[in-house]
Design an enzyme around this catalytic site. Sequence first.
Site, short mmCIF file in Angstrom:
data_model
loop_
_atom_site.label_atom_id
_atom_site.label_comp_id
_atom_site.label_asym_id
_atom_site.label_seq_id
_atom_site.Cartn_x
_atom_site.Cartn_y
_atom_site.Cartn_z
N CYS A 144 32.58 37.68 41.44
CA CYS A 144 33.76 36.85 41.74
C CYS A 144 33.39 36.07 42.98
O CYS A 144 33.76 36.43 44.09
CB CYS A 144 34.99 37.72 41.96
SG CYS A 144 35.58 38.49 40.45
N ASP A 146 34.37 33.94 32.86
CA ASP A 146 35.21 35.09 33.17
C ASP A 146 34.28 36.31 33.19
O ASP A 146 33.68 36.65 32.16
CB ASP A 146 36.28 35.22 32.07
CG ASP A 146 37.19 36.41 32.32
OD1 ASP A 146 36.77 37.36 33.04
OD2 ASP A 146 38.30 36.41 31.80
N CYS A 171 40.21 42.19 49.64
CA CYS A 171 40.79 41.87 50.96
C CYS A 171 42.28 42.22 50.90
O CYS A 171 43.14 41.37 51.10
CB CYS A 171 40.56 40.42 51.33
SG CYS A 171 41.17 39.22 50.14
N ASP A 180 33.81 41.33 44.47
CA ASP A 180 34.85 41.00 45.47
C ASP A 180 36.05 40.53 44.66
O ASP A 180 36.23 39.33 44.45
CB ASP A 180 34.29 39.92 46.40
CG ASP A 180 35.21 39.60 47.55
OD1 ASP A 180 36.10 40.41 47.84
OD2 ASP A 180 35.03 38.53 48.15
N ALA A 227 33.20 32.58 44.34
CA ALA A 227 33.58 31.43 45.17
C ALA A 227 34.55 31.85 46.28
O ALA A 227 35.35 32.76 46.07
CB ALA A 227 34.24 30.36 44.29
N PRO A 228 34.48 31.21 47.47
CA PRO A 228 33.64 30.04 47.81
C PRO A 228 32.21 30.36 48.21
O PRO A 228 31.47 29.45 48.55
CB PRO A 228 34.41 29.42 48.98
CG PRO A 228 35.09 30.56 49.64
CD PRO A 228 35.45 31.52 48.54
N GLY A 229 31.82 31.64 48.20
CA GLY A 229 30.39 31.91 48.25
C GLY A 229 29.86 32.54 49.52
O GLY A 229 28.64 32.61 49.70
N GLY A 230 30.73 33.03 50.39
CA GLY A 230 30.24 33.65 51.63
C GLY A 230 29.30 34.81 51.35
O GLY A 230 28.26 34.96 51.99
N LYS A 231 29.66 35.61 50.36
CA LYS A 231 28.84 36.80 50.08
C LYS A 231 27.62 36.42 49.25
O LYS A 231 26.55 37.02 49.41
CB LYS A 231 29.70 37.87 49.40
CG LYS A 231 30.86 38.29 50.31
CD LYS A 231 31.86 39.20 49.66
CE LYS A 231 33.07 39.41 50.56
NZ LYS A 231 33.97 38.24 50.66
#
Length: 412
Positions: A229, A276, A345, A292, A231-235
Amino acid sequence: MQDPTREAAFAVLSAVLDHRRTLDEALEALPRLAARDRAAAHRLAAAVLRRLGSLDAAIEPMLGRAPPIAVRHVLRLGAAGLLLLGTPAHAAVATAVALVRTQRLAPFAGLVNAVLRRLAATGEGALAGLDGPRLDTPAWLWRAWGPEARAIATAHQEEAPLDLTLAAGAVAPEGGVELPSGTWRYPPGTRVTDLPGFAEGGFWVQDAAAALPARLLAPATGMRVLDLCAAPGGKTAQCAAAGARVTAVERDPARLDRLRENLTRLRLPADLVCADATQWQPPAAADAVLLDAPCSATGTIRRHPDIPHLKRPRDLPPLILQQDRLLDAACAALRPGGRLLYAVCSLLAEEGPARAAAALARLPLDTDPVRPEELPDLAAALTPEGWVRTTPALWAERGGMDGFFLARFNRR
Ligand code: SAM
């Protein structure tokens, strides 16, 4: 527009509270506006949303009959300027009176003038005797947080700092401090695009707690990692920066575009898949999966003060179902011995420990407990099960962190 900032803040407040738009959607829907006015409108509307219960409690005793909701919004914006943001009294009163007139509510100009003058005379003391943390938190969230409710809600009263993850070899922009976990922290209100090195891809925005899942997954050179999962792609960026071969799966095409833009700026490689994740099957089993999962986002209230006004208990069951399905898919995508990191989160037990326990009961997974030495200066976040639960009240003296739940597993 006579006062673009306050008119925009009014539109945003009304969109969130009357039409259940998110703060981000409401800001995007604003007409063309100078960047400074937009930022000021965002700050003002966010201040009202963060302290809505307290502001209403301060205003209420000064009202006779209940005014129309639009007048109430004008009063809230004026009160936030006066009591929270240090707007000079004459400016806060005059701009609120002008705003109520532009909203075709001129008959209420006298009321707005009188209420705000009285509040200005009381000054910041108008909030001093109130129980802000309790007034600014919906009852269902207060109950859900149990004994930690007051500490969490107290942390929510303040704006969050800006946190950055640095690319390898990058130099941190001036003005920040390095946290024990390696995140660089800047004062609230810092704009990332203003920092030197942004365009060159030296860093990305990522709360200190949000940086933990990828660190605890421990991606390494050549490892096949799925970010389910993404976006936005920090991980995704953290895993790619560690040299892993990352496949990032994201269902929402617009958010996948954002992820692509972010990785381009950071000059980091990843295979991107728009799908998906509960339906998609990887071409080969992965060494590690980072999940995430979508959730109530109740751990990010400091950054998104609209959340308490938009989320309701009835939003939870479909999220929980989706989290379980995504955990099923994540486990199925792993090779035996592979590692799974589940993150949300969320500050709600149903989305965190309850999902981890249900996954252990249902799937061929064993807990891979997080060790204290993996959480520098954060032992308080480790649970007896070896899971991690951060809250905004942790590292309070350093500016807190988002609320996250993390559980690490190995596939049998
Ligand atoms: N991991 C991201 C990061 O660090 O930047 C944040 C992920 S955010 C919590 C959850 C993301 O999952 C959203 O972008 C959402 O569109 C996406 N999503 C939700 N359900 C999904 C599904 N079934 N398959 C793939 N992506 C999904």
